[in-house]
Motif scaffolding. Sequence first.
Motif, PDB file in Angstrom:
ATOM      1  N   TRP A 174     -26.823  17.462 -40.053  1.00  0.00           N
ATOM      2  CA  TRP A 174     -26.910  16.535 -38.918  1.00  0.00           C
ATOM      3  C   TRP A 174     -26.223  15.222 -39.241  1.00  0.00           C
ATOM      4  CZ3 TRP A 174     -29.000  11.666 -38.532  1.00  0.00           C
ATOM      5  CH2 TRP A 174     -29.175  11.154 -37.239  1.00  0.00           C
ATOM      6  N   LEU A 175     -26.439  14.706 -40.450  1.00  0.00           N
ATOM      7  CA  LEU A 175     -25.866  13.424 -40.850  1.00  0.00           C
ATOM      8  C   LEU A 175     -24.336  13.481 -40.877  1.00  0.00           C
ATOM      9  CD1 LEU A 175     -26.719  10.566 -41.786  1.00  0.00           C
ATOM     10  CD2 LEU A 175     -26.609  11.415 -44.140  1.00  0.00           C
ATOM     11  N   GLY A 176     -23.790  14.668 -41.101  1.00  0.00           N
ATOM     12  CA  GLY A 176     -22.345  14.814 -41.176  1.00  0.00           C
ATOM     13  C   GLY A 176     -21.652  15.021 -39.841  1.00  0.00           C
ATOM     14  N   ARG A 177     -22.408  15.035 -38.761  1.00  0.00           N
ATOM     15  CA  ARG A 177     -21.808  15.245 -37.446  1.00  0.00           C
ATOM     16  C   ARG A 177     -21.008  14.031 -36.993  1.00  0.00           C
ATOM     17  NH1 ARG A 177     -26.829  17.039 -33.866  1.00  0.00           N
ATOM     18  NH2 ARG A 177     -25.520  15.945 -32.340  1.00  0.00           N
ATOM     19  N   ASP A 178     -20.032  14.276 -36.154  1.00  0.00           N
ATOM     20  CA  ASP A 178     -19.181  13.197 -35.628  1.00  0.00           C
ATOM     21  C   ASP A 178     -19.684  12.631 -34.301  1.00  0.00           C
ATOM     22  OD1 ASP A 178     -17.378  13.477 -37.752  1.00  0.00           O
ATOM     23  OD2 ASP A 178     -16.277  15.062 -36.701  1.00  0.00           O
ATOM     24  N   ALA A 206     -35.060   8.823 -40.158  1.00  0.00           N
ATOM     25  CA  ALA A 206     -35.867   8.594 -38.962  1.00  0.00           C
ATOM     26  C   ALA A 206     -35.064   8.910 -37.694  1.00  0.00           C
ATOM     27  CB  ALA A 206     -36.346   7.149 -38.934  1.00  0.00           C
ATOM     28  N   HIS A 207     -33.793   8.537 -37.697  1.00  0.00           N
ATOM     29  CA  HIS A 207     -32.906   8.835 -36.571  1.00  0.00           C
ATOM     30  C   HIS A 207     -32.768  10.342 -36.393  1.00  0.00           C
ATOM     31  CE1 HIS A 207     -28.800   7.923 -34.493  1.00  0.00           C
ATOM     32  NE2 HIS A 207     -29.764   8.065 -33.623  1.00  0.00           N
ATOM     33  N   PHE A 208     -32.609  11.046 -37.488  1.00  0.00           N
ATOM     34  CA  PHE A 208     -32.531  12.502 -37.483  1.00  0.00           C
ATOM     35  C   PHE A 208     -33.794  13.113 -36.882  1.00  0.00           C
ATOM     36  CE2 PHE A 208     -33.949  16.060 -40.394  1.00  0.00           C
ATOM     37  CZ  PHE A 208     -33.256  17.080 -39.760  1.00  0.00           C
TER      38      PHE A 208
END
Length: 389
Positions: A174-178, A206-208
């Motif tokens: 998820w963190l690697g998404r654009d 937390a955002h995730f």
Amino acid sequence: MNPNPLIAIPAFNRPDALARLLRSVSNSRITGDRPRVLISIEGEAPHETVEVAESFRDRTIQFEVEIVMRSRRLGLREHILNLGDLSRDHGSVLLLEDDLTIDPYAYEFAKANMSAYRDDSDIAGHALYAPRFNEFAWLPFEALENGYDTYFMQVPCSWGQLWTANQWIRFREWLGRDDLPDLREDVRLPRSLRRWPDSSWKKHFAHFMASEDLWFTYPYRSFSTNHGEGGSHLKSKVHHFQTPMPLPDRTVRGWSLCPSEDRSVAYDAFMEPCGTAISLNRDDLTDDVTVDAYGIKPPEYLQKFSWVITSKAVRHAEAVFPVSMRPIEHSILQPSEPKAGSPNLYLVRSALLNDEGASLSKEWLRYWLGSFVISRRLVSRFLKAFWGR
């Protein structure tokens, strides 16, 4: 899945704190095979930190200890992300920052959570820490008892937490998404969290969790405590994050962990009772309601719901809940008659809610902080400083 999580400890320039943590780790009650402990030391760390780690490695027989010397200064965020990535090889990681002390049963409790929730895709991680303080409102927090040893909250833990490989990989992907929404503008998160520095990994987690509607498991009885040492995010020592722990030398006969489908007690990203949890316990309330007892939810977020239970000033309330019980949910679930001098929560349609901010009346301050409050003006200034109002 490997039943024994890797214990990963990031360290830099707090040798005394590291020594204190390692003393508590060495007191762990362990069943089964010897766990592995990896102490990851930042580049440019003082030699005292290295000496503490080496002393622990040389004298322990309970753990297999590895010390990793980083070639450069990673910074807290990159360091934590690197250690979380180790879950891919080890199956799970129990991450302990050096300003913690853990309970002797912390490791076994983490293993029990990992086993109980291993098939639950709604769980993003497992906390050792039982919060008594809302770090977004800077006011006390107390979870409603549900009859089990754990409950659920949509807030990640950074003071003793376990991730399985699947949980961590999902976050990394998820963190690697654009196409991620702008964290700074995401009203699903507390305003204070959105202003945390870029060195924080926790705000991204937390955002995730908010984006994917995920939960952390939390214990009612804490298996770790935070000493609030000065470091990357604190300029000096604070005591707000200390939490009680039980007698170390005690008999433990296992834990009763809350079933994953039970959301009768659950808390949202603001550490407020979830509307769904409230509606499950009150037939006359819809689940299209959000609780804003701390008064820190942005107006744009409140408008996403039809109903709000709030401490903010309102003109037309459908119901009034005098606040006289703890935790605060009891004042909603078991309402009493209004009394003079009692703070109130108000049930109001979100469309009618104005934005006059949270009440900082003497009555509310006494409820949150106790009768020892001497200067309303002083405490109000303190809270406003942290709320950014």
